[in-house]
Design an enzyme around this catalytic site. Sequence first.
Site, PDB file in Angstrom:
ATOM      1  CB  SER A 164      50.146 -56.930   5.283  1.00  0.00           C
ATOM      2  OG  SER A 164      51.284 -56.929   4.432  1.00  0.00           O
ATOM      3  CE1 TYR A 192      51.862 -52.023   7.516  1.00  0.00           C
ATOM      4  CE2 TYR A 192      53.073 -53.645   6.235  1.00  0.00           C
ATOM      5  CZ  TYR A 192      51.921 -52.908   6.458  1.00  0.00           C
ATOM      6  OH  TYR A 192      50.821 -53.077   5.642  1.00  0.00           O
TER       7      TYR A 192
HETATM    8  P1  NDP Z   1      46.632 -45.601   1.819  1.00  0.00           P
HETATM    9  O1  NDP Z   1      47.787 -44.862   2.393  1.00  0.00           O
HETATM   10  O2  NDP Z   1      46.197 -45.281   0.428  1.00  0.00           O
HETATM   11  O3  NDP Z   1      45.359 -45.440   2.764  1.00  0.00           O
HETATM   12  C1  NDP Z   1      45.458 -45.497   4.156  1.00  0.00           C
HETATM   13  C2  NDP Z   1      44.183 -44.968   4.770  1.00  0.00           C
HETATM   14  O4  NDP Z   1      44.304 -45.084   6.199  1.00  0.00           O
HETATM   15  C3  NDP Z   1      43.930 -43.508   4.449  1.00  0.00           C
HETATM   16  O5  NDP Z   1      42.565 -43.317   4.171  1.00  0.00           O
HETATM   17  C4  NDP Z   1      44.296 -42.798   5.742  1.00  0.00           C
HETATM   18  O6  NDP Z   1      43.465 -41.660   5.913  1.00  0.00           O
HETATM   19  C5  NDP Z   1      43.925 -43.854   6.778  1.00  0.00           C
HETATM   20  N1  NDP Z   1      44.609 -43.642   8.046  1.00  0.00           N
HETATM   21  C6  NDP Z   1      45.947 -43.727   8.301  1.00  0.00           C
HETATM   22  N2  NDP Z   1      46.174 -43.404   9.583  1.00  0.00           N
HETATM   23  C7  NDP Z   1      44.963 -43.106  10.137  1.00  0.00           C
HETATM   24  C8  NDP Z   1      44.540 -42.691  11.418  1.00  0.00           C
HETATM   25  N3  NDP Z   1      45.412 -42.509  12.424  1.00  0.00           N
HETATM   26  N4  NDP Z   1      43.220 -42.476  11.638  1.00  0.00           N
HETATM   27  C9  NDP Z   1      42.339 -42.648  10.638  1.00  0.00           C
HETATM   28  N5  NDP Z   1      42.668 -43.039   9.405  1.00  0.00           N
HETATM   29  C10 NDP Z   1      43.979 -43.262   9.165  1.00  0.00           C
HETATM   30  O7  NDP Z   1      47.019 -47.150   1.965  1.00  0.00           O
HETATM   31  P2  NDP Z   1      46.286 -48.487   1.445  1.00  0.00           P
HETATM   32  O8  NDP Z   1      44.910 -48.221   1.013  1.00  0.00           O
HETATM   33  O9  NDP Z   1      47.205 -49.182   0.524  1.00  0.00           O
HETATM   34  O10 NDP Z   1      46.305 -49.321   2.805  1.00  0.00           O
HETATM   35  C11 NDP Z   1      45.138 -49.621   3.532  1.00  0.00           C
HETATM   36  C12 NDP Z   1      45.448 -50.752   4.489  1.00  0.00           C
HETATM   37  O11 NDP Z   1      45.917 -51.883   3.758  1.00  0.00           O
HETATM   38  C13 NDP Z   1      46.537 -50.449   5.508  1.00  0.00           C
HETATM   39  O12 NDP Z   1      46.153 -51.032   6.736  1.00  0.00           O
HETATM   40  C14 NDP Z   1      47.773 -51.128   4.948  1.00  0.00           C
HETATM   41  O13 NDP Z   1      48.674 -51.511   5.958  1.00  0.00           O
HETATM   42  C15 NDP Z   1      47.133 -52.344   4.295  1.00  0.00           C
HETATM   43  N6  NDP Z   1      47.915 -52.945   3.214  1.00  0.00           N
HETATM   44  C16 NDP Z   1      48.408 -52.212   2.155  1.00  0.00           C
HETATM   45  C17 NDP Z   1      49.122 -52.820   1.145  1.00  0.00           C
HETATM   46  C18 NDP Z   1      49.722 -52.070   0.000  1.00  0.00           C
HETATM   47  O14 NDP Z   1      50.662 -52.598  -0.635  1.00  0.00           O
HETATM   48  N7  NDP Z   1      49.254 -50.892  -0.333  1.00  0.00           N
HETATM   49  C19 NDP Z   1      49.313 -54.268   1.154  1.00  0.00           C
HETATM   50  C20 NDP Z   1      48.786 -54.934   2.305  1.00  0.00           C
HETATM   51  C21 NDP Z   1      48.092 -54.299   3.272  1.00  0.00           C
HETATM   52  P3  NDP Z   1      43.942 -40.255   6.524  1.00  0.00           P
HETATM   53  O15 NDP Z   1      45.396 -40.079   6.210  1.00  0.00           O
HETATM   54  O16 NDP Z   1      43.040 -39.271   5.851  1.00  0.00           O
HETATM   55  O17 NDP Z   1      43.658 -40.369   7.979  1.00  0.00           O
HETATM   56  C1  8X3 Z   2      52.031 -53.974   2.482  1.00  0.00           C
HETATM   57  C2  8X3 Z   2      52.669 -55.031   1.645  1.00  0.00           C
HETATM   58  O1  8X3 Z   2      54.889 -56.137   1.074  1.00  0.00           O
HETATM   59  O2  8X3 Z   2      54.886 -53.716   1.425  1.00  0.00           O
HETATM   60  O3  8X3 Z   2      51.470 -54.523   3.616  1.00  0.00           O
HETATM   61  O4  8X3 Z   2      54.673 -55.216   3.300  1.00  0.00           O
HETATM   62  S1  8X3 Z   2      54.339 -55.026   1.898  1.00  0.00           S
END
Ligand code: NDP
Ligand code: 8X3
Length: 254
Positions: free
Chosen positions: A139, A152
């Site tokens: 991120s 985070y």
């Molecule tokens: P979502 O919340 O839409 O998806 C997160 C996914 O992670 C879900 O499928 C969830 O599935 C899974 N997950 C969470 N905890 C667990 C666990 N303990 N075991 C297995 N699966 C888990 O978020 P995003 O798609 O936006 O995020 C995906 C990744 O990208 C993350 O690592 C996030 O930090 C990163 N990210 C996101 C950004 C954003 O702005 N959205 C920007 C930068 C990075 P379930 O709950 O069914 O287990």
């Molecule tokens: C998620 C992007 O800017 O919310 O990793 O930290 S930010």
Amino acid sequence: MPATLFITGATSGFGEACARRFAEAGWSLVITGRRAERLQALAEELSAKTAVLPLVVDVRDRAAMEAAVAGLPERFARLRGLINNAGLALGTDPAPSCDLDDWDTMVDTNIKGLMYSTRLLLSRLIAYGRGAGIVNLGSVAGHWPYPGSHVYGATKAFVRQFSLNLRNDLVGTGVRVTDLEPGMCESEFSLVRFDGDQARYDATYAGAEPIQPADIAETVYWILNQPAHININSLELMPVSQTWAGFAVDRTRG
Ligand code: NDP
Ligand code: 8X3
């Protein structure tokens, strides 16, 4: 046997979008997550296009991850790609007042879960060799500090350094590693972070034209389909609407 892609956290957001994108291109998929119903529904939908194995598993549960990987059917054993996507942020309260349990959960998921899937699947990626690749979801928070990011952002700094370090240990294997570092993307990520507060979620993205999960999936697809002699080490992307804030200054010092 077709190449397989293993995606952690495919029940929503980036992981789900990646599953759709790679299914479209005919890759076999192992998709994981904790929400069984969503995972099953996605598997059923995508199985019209490709072979899909849904695995309901919590990435924090090392024994369950070991069992899931050990039990991978031969059909899905030829692993070409791993997307370490499962992850979350919890809360934005400042460090002195936030919940220590939330810090534990972020470390256990974003760091330890990613370690488990990587270590457990590395031998299969190495067996595939040239052309294989890992994309880790880092991120912008991994290297740009902002208030409320504390643990985070620190977990994502781990993801960045772990990804770069892995490259050194994989030299000669043909396996690529990328730290993908998105900024603001619209997904359930913010609902989770804001504990289900829909109004705060809406306000976060209002008028900002955030990146969408399908945009991330397209980027991941591009990374894993680079010519086999190219490694994208890290890739940071933001919506055009997002830039950096200036330095904060405490003006109560007399
Ligand atoms: P979502 O919340 O839409 O998806 C997160 C996914 O992670 C879900 O499928 C969830 O599935 C899974 N997950 C969470 N905890 C667990 C666990 N303990 N075991 C297995 N699966 C888990 O978020 P995003 O798609 O936006 O995020 C995906 C990744 O990208 C993350 O690592 C996030 O930090 C990163 N990210 C996101 C950004 C954003 O702005 N959205 C920007 C930068 C990075 P379930 O709950 O069914 O287990
Ligand atoms: C998620 C992007 O800017 O919310 O990793 O930290 S930010």
